[in-house]
Design an enzyme around this catalytic site. Structure first.
Site, PDB file in Angstrom:
ATOM      1  CG  ASN A   1     -14.805 -14.469  23.610  1.00  0.00           C
ATOM      2  OD1 ASN A   1     -14.928 -14.965  24.728  1.00  0.00           O
ATOM      3  ND2 ASN A   1     -14.386 -13.216  23.423  1.00  0.00           N
ATOM      4  CD1 TRP A   2     -18.950 -19.808  23.994  1.00  0.00           C
ATOM      5  CD2 TRP A   2     -19.411 -20.901  25.898  1.00  0.00           C
ATOM      6  NE1 TRP A   2     -19.337 -21.075  23.665  1.00  0.00           N
ATOM      7  CE2 TRP A   2     -19.628 -21.770  24.810  1.00  0.00           C
ATOM      8  CE3 TRP A   2     -19.628 -21.384  27.194  1.00  0.00           C
ATOM      9  CZ2 TRP A   2     -20.064 -23.091  24.986  1.00  0.00           C
ATOM     10  CZ3 TRP A   2     -20.056 -22.687  27.372  1.00  0.00           C
ATOM     11  CH2 TRP A   2     -20.270 -23.528  26.265  1.00  0.00           C
ATOM     12  CE  LYS A   3     -17.371 -11.154  23.387  1.00  0.00           C
ATOM     13  NZ  LYS A   3     -17.659  -9.841  22.813  1.00  0.00           N
TER      14      LYS A   3
ATOM     15  CG  HIS B   1     -11.777  -9.832  23.662  1.00  0.00           C
ATOM     16  ND1 HIS B   1     -12.621  -8.782  23.962  1.00  0.00           N
ATOM     17  CD2 HIS B   1     -12.378 -10.530  22.668  1.00  0.00           C
ATOM     18  CE1 HIS B   1     -13.682  -8.853  23.183  1.00  0.00           C
ATOM     19  NE2 HIS B   1     -13.556  -9.904  22.382  1.00  0.00           N
TER      20      HIS B   1
ATOM     21  CD  GLU C   1     -15.835  -7.882  25.280  1.00  0.00           C
ATOM     22  OE1 GLU C   1     -15.709  -8.984  25.847  1.00  0.00           O
ATOM     23  OE2 GLU C   1     -16.586  -7.704  24.292  1.00  0.00           O
TER      24      GLU C   1
ATOM     25  CD  GLU D   1     -12.693 -10.133  18.405  1.00  0.00           C
ATOM     26  OE1 GLU D   1     -13.410 -11.091  18.138  1.00  0.00           O
ATOM     27  OE2 GLU D   1     -12.648  -9.610  19.532  1.00  0.00           O
TER      28      GLU D   1
ATOM     29  N   GLY E   1     -20.201  -6.718  19.429  1.00  0.00           N
ATOM     30  CA  GLY E   1     -21.442  -6.697  20.196  1.00  0.00           C
ATOM     31  C   GLY E   1     -22.364  -5.549  19.826  1.00  0.00           C
TER      32      GLY E   1
ATOM     33  CB  SER F   1     -21.515  -7.892  14.624  1.00  0.00           C
ATOM     34  OG  SER F   1     -21.576  -7.075  15.780  1.00  0.00           O
TER      35      SER F   1
ATOM     36  N   GLY G   1     -18.647 -13.963  19.147  1.00  0.00           N
ATOM     37  CA  GLY G   1     -19.222 -13.712  20.467  1.00  0.00           C
ATOM     38  C   GLY G   1     -20.660 -14.201  20.521  1.00  0.00           C
ATOM     39  N   GLY G   2     -21.601 -13.280  20.360  1.00  0.00           N
ATOM     40  CA  GLY G   2     -23.028 -13.575  20.506  1.00  0.00           C
ATOM     41  C   GLY G   2     -23.498 -14.828  19.779  1.00  0.00           C
TER      42      GLY G   2
HETATM   43  P1  13P Z   1     -19.748 -10.393  18.881  1.00  0.00           P
HETATM   44  O1  13P Z   1     -19.692 -11.516  17.877  1.00  0.00           O
HETATM   45  O2  13P Z   1     -20.790 -10.578  19.942  1.00  0.00           O
HETATM   46  O3  13P Z   1     -19.776  -9.047  18.237  1.00  0.00           O
HETATM   47  O4  13P Z   1     -18.358 -10.462  19.678  1.00  0.00           O
HETATM   48  C1  13P Z   1     -17.179 -10.538  18.965  1.00  0.00           C
HETATM   49  C2  13P Z   1     -16.090 -10.800  19.915  1.00  0.00           C
HETATM   50  O5  13P Z   1     -15.741  -9.967  20.730  1.00  0.00           O
HETATM   51  C3  13P Z   1     -15.448 -12.118  19.866  1.00  0.00           C
HETATM   52  O6  13P Z   1     -14.290 -12.132  20.633  1.00  0.00           O
END
Ligand code: 13P
Length: 255
Positions: free
Chosen positions: A13-15, A98, A100, A170, A176, A216, A237-238
């Site tokens: 998930n590149w966000k 998600h 967010e 999640e 994050g 994470s 994510g990251g």
């Molecule tokens: P991180 O891996 O950066 O914690 O993000 C997880 C995430 O929100 C994937 O959708």
């Protein structure tokens, strides 16, 4: 519980990251790493990178996903993107609900449910995100929260369609933050999700659904998380923004 009954999927998930040139560079770096993967490989990228991603991954084992979709087919919804617009350019997956989106953009279980049904009707595979806030975990209501989200988000989704749906657990406090759920915590909730699906549908359906962990997940903790019987991959994510890290996750999921 049998992992052979479902696909393990690692999805990035590149966000809100990567301009088009940056996206091209990352995809080119991921391609050779993904080639060897014995698991599903998905990259969910910003809308502006979707066509680039579809083009660059043609003929590879990398599937492309969007990060959101609207539930109406068309109309006066400024700034929104419909499921047909996504499928028409070759997008196969979409992240829905998600945390967010829930936290910053007013997404509710009702709109998650509508978006999920619209995505499925158009032939997209939804990655539906659920998870508790830190204070909900501290209050000891994680199970209630997650079971409620599953019931509401999948309301009126048929058994056949739910098998095409990925659930991503999640925990919001782990996203994050570098705070990863322990493998026991991840397994406990992923199992609860599977048990909830078994009650809503059947054990056969529940066993066929891919349930990812997200929050994470990185090269140093992925092996233990992915070894859990009910953790069928990750939503990353990251670590999905760095090809070599994403490659390590793909390797771990292929074992
Ligand atoms: P991180 O891996 O950066 O914690 O993000 C997880 C995430 O929100 C994937 O959708």
């Amino acid at each position: 519980m049998n992992k052979a009954l479902r696909q393990t999927v690692i999805a990035g998930n590149w966000k809100m990251n990567k301009t088009r040139p940056e996206a091209k560079e990352l995809i080119e770096a991921i391609k050779p790493l993904a080639e060897k993967a014995d698991c599903g490989v998905v990259i969910c990228v910003p809308f502006t990178n979707l066509e680039t991603a579809v083009e660059l991954t043609k003929g590879t084992n990398i599937k492309v996903g969007a990060e959101n979709v609207h539930f109406e087919k068309s109309g006066a919804f400024t700034g929104e993107i419909s499921a047909d617009m996504l499928t028409e350019i070759g997008v196969e997956y979409v992240i829905i609900g998600h945390s967010e989106r829930r936290q910053y953009f007013g997404e509710t279980d009702e709109t998650v449910n509508k978006r999920t049904k619209a995505a499925l009707a158009a032939g997209l595979k939804p990655i539906v995100c659920v998870g508790e806030l830190l204070w909900e975990r501290e209050c000891g209501i994680t199970e209630e929260i997650v079971a409620r989200q599953i019931k509401l988000d999948l309301f009126d989704v048929s058994a056949e369609d739910v098998k095409k749906t990925i659930i991503a657990y999640e925990p919001v406090w782990a996203i994050g933050t570098g705070k990863v759920a322990t493998s026991e915590q991840a397994e406990e909730v992923c199992k609860l999700i599977r048990d909830t699906l078994a009650k809503l549908y059947s054990q056969e359906v529940a066993d066929a659904v891919t349930i990812q962990y997200g929050g994470s997940m990185n090269p140093s903790n992925c092996e233990e998380l992915l070894a859990q019987p009910d953790v069928d991959g990750g939503l990353i994510g990251g670590a999905s923004l760095k090809a070599e890290q994403f490659g390590v996750l793909l390797n771990a999921a292929s074992k």
